[in-house]
Design an enzyme around this catalytic site. Structure first.
Site, PDB file in Angstrom:
ATOM      1  N   HIS A  14      -3.931   6.019   3.653  1.00 16.52           N
ATOM      2  CA  HIS A  14      -4.639   4.807   3.237  1.00 16.52           C
ATOM      3  C   HIS A  14      -3.991   3.548   3.807  1.00 16.52           C
ATOM      4  CE1 HIS A  14      -5.929   1.659   0.336  1.00 16.52           C
ATOM      5  NE2 HIS A  14      -7.012   2.389   0.172  1.00 16.52           N
ATOM      6  N   SER A  53     -11.435  -0.982  -0.514  1.00 18.55           N
ATOM      7  CA  SER A  53     -10.125  -0.948   0.155  1.00 18.55           C
ATOM      8  C   SER A  53     -10.244  -1.280   1.626  1.00 18.55           C
ATOM      9  CB  SER A  53      -9.499   0.449   0.034  1.00 18.55           C
ATOM     10  OG  SER A  53      -8.953   0.666  -1.226  1.00 18.55           O
ATOM     11  N   ASN A  76     -14.075   0.280  -6.746  1.00 17.93           N
ATOM     12  CA  ASN A  76     -15.217   1.121  -6.383  1.00 17.93           C
ATOM     13  C   ASN A  76     -15.834   1.829  -7.586  1.00 17.93           C
ATOM     14  OD1 ASN A  76     -14.506   0.422  -3.793  1.00 17.93           O
ATOM     15  ND2 ASN A  76     -13.504   2.356  -3.327  1.00 17.93           N
ATOM     16  N   ASP A 135       0.838  -1.204   0.000  1.00 18.30           N
ATOM     17  CA  ASP A 135       0.000   0.000   0.000  1.00 18.30           C
ATOM     18  C   ASP A 135       0.872   1.254   0.000  1.00 18.30           C
ATOM     19  OD1 ASP A 135      -2.302   1.851   0.888  1.00 18.30           O
ATOM     20  OD2 ASP A 135      -3.282  -0.092   0.918  1.00 18.30           O
TER      21      ASP A 135
END
Length: 321
Positions: A84, A248, A181, A49
């Protein structure tokens, strides 16, 4: 070649403090199997990530190692300048001491693999190198990665990316990926993002706390499982907490669940299980929600469902004897 990006997500709220077991962690019944699984002890989860805020009090003792594959700093600097990655890491394995939150597997450890920059963007080669690093990594006491979490995606099916994913799986490591998404709230239409769309990975869609498929959640014929992904409370940068929404956020619920399932199943079988066996054990711990397979796959993660079914069966038998 196009770049890889974070799966788009929504920041709902940022908070200074939090002291709850997040609702998503409770929804998948993780606390109900913590004793049975020793909270995932002995398992390492690779978070591929934007890095991680290792100074966060709920994560500082959880990070076992890491590496930076981006152009931001050198390889030893895998801090998070986006937020994130810290949020994903916390959902998987935050461990509160006196105050703070607990992730799904609070006794698991985290390998932080920074492959995306502050803008959430990264070269495909960074991601490929990061996956290979996680596959080959060995800890100071012989630890190996037992699950990989990737809440990132791109439109291109790059052969080298597929080979890296396949190599991890061939080495016995389940690869858990966000579905994406770009959903249109219609299960009959397909939306794909890679690596989530690869058949070999565990592709995760998102539901809300009412067990409804999130309108943004991608649907396609490779969805494996769904998990909470709306208004998810977890750790954030600057030692804060945040509520975010997206597939996520659903993904690390499943990665953390795999750590718990691995501990339970390998204790029962008294041996190391293959990736296919771990996937089968995970799928056994799901409940269908009534949506098409293209939206929910095998259903919602429910880690204690086998124990609850056994209890129900025993009650039924007793009642009819």
């Amino acid at each position: 070649m196009a770049k890889m990006h974070l799966i788009p997500y929504q920041v709902e709220e940022i908070e200074d403090t939090a002291t709850d077991i997040p609702q998503g962690v409770q929804m998948i019944q993780a606390p109900d199997v913590w004793e049975q699984s020793d909270e995932g002890s002995g398992n390492v989860i690779a978070i591929i990530d934007t890095g991680c805020d290792t100074s966060h009090p709920d994560l500082s003792g959880q990070v076992i190692d890491g590496k930076n594959f981006t152009n931001d700093g050198d390889g030893t600097q895998y801090g998070d300048d986006n937020g994130h990655g810290t949020h994903v890491a916390g959902t998987a394995a935050a461990a509160a001491s006196e105050e703070g939150i607990s992730g799904v597997a609070p006794n698991a450890k985290l390998l932080i693999v920074k492959v995306l920059d502050a803008n959430g963007s990264g070269e495909y080669q960074w991601i490929i190198d990061g996956i290979n690093y996680a596959t080959d990594w060995e800890g100071p006491n012989g630890e190996k990665v037992r699950a990989i979490s990737m809440s990132l995606g791109g439109p291109e099916d790059v052969p080298e990316l597929y080979q890296a994913v396949k190599r991890a799986i061939d080495n016995g490591i389940p690869v858990v990926c966000a579905a994406g998404n770009e959903g249109d709230d219609r299960p009959e239409t397909d939306e794909y993002a890679f690596p989530g769309a690869y058949n070999e990975v565990v592709q995760v869609g998102a539901v809300n706390y009412e067990r409804e498929i999130a309108p943004f959640s991608n649907t396609n014929n490779e969805i494996d499982i769904v998990a909470p992904g709306v208004d998810i409370l977890s750790t954030y940068t600057d030692q804060k907490y945040a509520r975010l929404s997206g597939t996520s956020m659903a993904t690390p619920h499943v990665t953390g669940a795999l750590a718990l399932v691995t501990s339970i199943a390998e204790q029962q079988f008294d041996r190391k299980l293959t990736e296919a066996e771990l996937y089968a054990q995970l799928v056994r711990r799901t409940v269908p929600l009534g949506y098409p397979k293209s939206a929910e796959g095998n259903g919602l993660v429910a880690l204690d469902v086998l124990n609850r079914f056994e209890q129900l069966f025993q009650t039924f038998n007793t009642a009819f004897k």
